[in-house]
Write a protein that holds these residues in place. Structure first.
Motif, mmCIF file in Angstrom:
data_model
loop_
_atom_site.group_PDB
_atom_site.id
_atom_site.type_symbol
_atom_site.label_atom_id
_atom_site.label_comp_id
_atom_site.label_asym_id
_atom_site.label_seq_id
_atom_site.Cartn_x
_atom_site.Cartn_y
_atom_site.Cartn_z
ATOM 1 N N ALA A 89 41.154 -24.468 -53.841
ATOM 2 C CA ALA A 89 40.681 -25.330 -52.107
ATOM 3 C C ALA A 89 42.058 -26.630 -52.269
ATOM 4 O O ALA A 89 42.248 -26.639 -49.961
ATOM 5 C CB ALA A 89 39.393 -26.597 -52.153
ATOM 6 N N GLU A 90 42.649 -27.158 -53.096
ATOM 7 C CA GLU A 90 43.766 -27.433 -52.532
ATOM 8 C C GLU A 90 44.698 -26.606 -52.157
ATOM 9 O O GLU A 90 45.486 -27.040 -51.393
ATOM 10 C CB GLU A 90 44.525 -28.115 -54.129
ATOM 11 N N ALA A 91 44.743 -25.458 -52.690
ATOM 12 C CA ALA A 91 46.074 -24.466 -52.363
ATOM 13 C C ALA A 91 45.797 -24.301 -51.002
ATOM 14 O O ALA A 91 47.058 -24.179 -50.090
ATOM 15 C CB ALA A 91 45.796 -22.692 -52.541
ATOM 16 N N GLY A 92 45.013 -23.800 -50.285
ATOM 17 C CA GLY A 92 44.498 -23.468 -49.321
ATOM 18 C C GLY A 92 45.305 -24.868 -48.149
ATOM 19 O O GLY A 92 45.743 -25.005 -47.012
ATOM 20 N N THR A 93 44.451 -25.939 -48.459
ATOM 21 C CA THR A 93 45.569 -27.042 -47.885
ATOM 22 C C THR A 93 46.748 -26.806 -47.704
ATOM 23 O O THR A 93 47.655 -26.896 -46.842
ATOM 24 C CB THR A 93 45.104 -28.493 -48.530
ATOM 25 N N ARG B 281 47.834 -24.137 -45.630
ATOM 26 C CA ARG B 281 48.072 -24.248 -44.272
ATOM 27 C C ARG B 281 48.867 -25.855 -43.175
ATOM 28 O O ARG B 281 49.219 -24.947 -42.854
ATOM 29 C CB ARG B 281 46.774 -24.657 -44.045
ATOM 30 N N LEU B 282 49.116 -26.060 -44.352
ATOM 31 C CA LEU B 282 50.214 -27.178 -43.817
ATOM 32 C C LEU B 282 51.715 -26.516 -44.267
ATOM 33 O O LEU B 282 52.320 -26.567 -42.885
ATOM 34 C CB LEU B 282 50.407 -28.268 -45.275
ATOM 35 N N ALA B 283 51.931 -24.998 -44.640
ATOM 36 C CA ALA B 283 53.327 -24.371 -44.430
ATOM 37 C C ALA B 283 53.490 -24.157 -43.537
ATOM 38 O O ALA B 283 53.806 -23.464 -42.597
ATOM 39 C CB ALA B 283 53.191 -23.582 -45.548
ATOM 40 N N ALA C 190 50.263 -15.731 -47.485
ATOM 41 C CA ALA C 190 49.704 -16.266 -48.677
ATOM 42 C C ALA C 190 48.285 -16.794 -48.412
ATOM 43 O O ALA C 190 47.624 -17.184 -48.784
ATOM 44 C CB ALA C 190 51.319 -17.292 -48.649
ATOM 45 N N LEU C 191 48.981 -17.679 -46.981
ATOM 46 C CA LEU C 191 47.184 -17.691 -46.893
ATOM 47 C C LEU C 191 46.078 -17.123 -46.428
ATOM 48 O O LEU C 191 44.915 -17.020 -46.907
ATOM 49 C CB LEU C 191 47.625 -18.882 -44.903
ATOM 50 N N ASP C 192 46.214 -15.809 -45.634
ATOM 51 C CA ASP C 192 45.040 -15.068 -45.608
ATOM 52 C C ASP C 192 45.115 -14.426 -46.559
ATOM 53 O O ASP C 192 43.812 -13.874 -47.315
ATOM 54 C CB ASP C 192 45.564 -13.238 -44.543
ATOM 55 N N ARG C 193 45.659 -14.036 -47.717
ATOM 56 C CA ARG C 193 45.379 -13.850 -49.086
ATOM 57 C C ARG C 193 44.469 -14.755 -50.007
ATOM 58 O O ARG C 193 43.879 -14.327 -50.584
ATOM 59 C CB ARG C 193 46.651 -13.347 -50.042
#
Length: 143
Positions: free
Chosen positions: A116-120, A123-125, A138-141
């Motif tokens: 969950a933190e990774a996704g945040t 998404r910011l990147a 990376a976000l899609d994976r």
């Protein structure tokens, strides 16, 4: 890749003498040269060795974004994921708008199972660098 203990290394303090600090002919390390050496080691995929060199650069110039970015990469690629997470967080303290910093922190958090933190951060990147297929993929994976 795992960080192997170094054997046969030389303790820099063994050859240090008190007069060295006063002698201008004694060559001292500087952060820029250490950063360049660290980059060369990263390019040759000597990640653990790069981390050691870049840690020295970070001690000489704490809080420099370029050093933190390279050090975080060295930690991540040598399997020191918790250290990479902490280093990329420090990078974002210095430069909160670093798209790469958010991407790399997201990858570190993902590896640590903190999706969950990774996704945040991923998404910011993507938001900071919408044209980057690396960040989008990376976000899609992550799912």
């Amino acid at each position: 890749m795992r960080l192997a203990p170094l054997r046969g290394t030389i303790d820099p303090m063994e050859s240090w003498r008190p007069d060295d600090d006063l002698d201008p002919s004694v060559d001292r390390e500087n952060a820029y040269d250490l950063l360049q050496r660290g980059h060369a080691l990263l390019e040759r995929r000597h990640y653990a060795q790069a981390a050691i060199v870049l840690e020295r650069a970070d001690r000489l110039e704490p809080g420099k974004g370029s050093i933190l970015e390279a050090l975080g990469r060295a930690y991540f690629n040598s399997g020191q994921t918790e250290r990479s997470r902490a280093t990329f967080e420090a990078l974002l303290d210095v430069d909160p708008s670093s798209a790469y910093g958010h991407f790399a922190l997201g990858q570190s958090l993902k590896r640590l199972g903190r999706r969950a933190e990774a996704g945040t951060h991923l998404r910011l990147a993507v938001a900071l660098s919408p044209g980057s297929s690396l960040y989008r993929d990376a976000l899609d994976r992550l799912g």
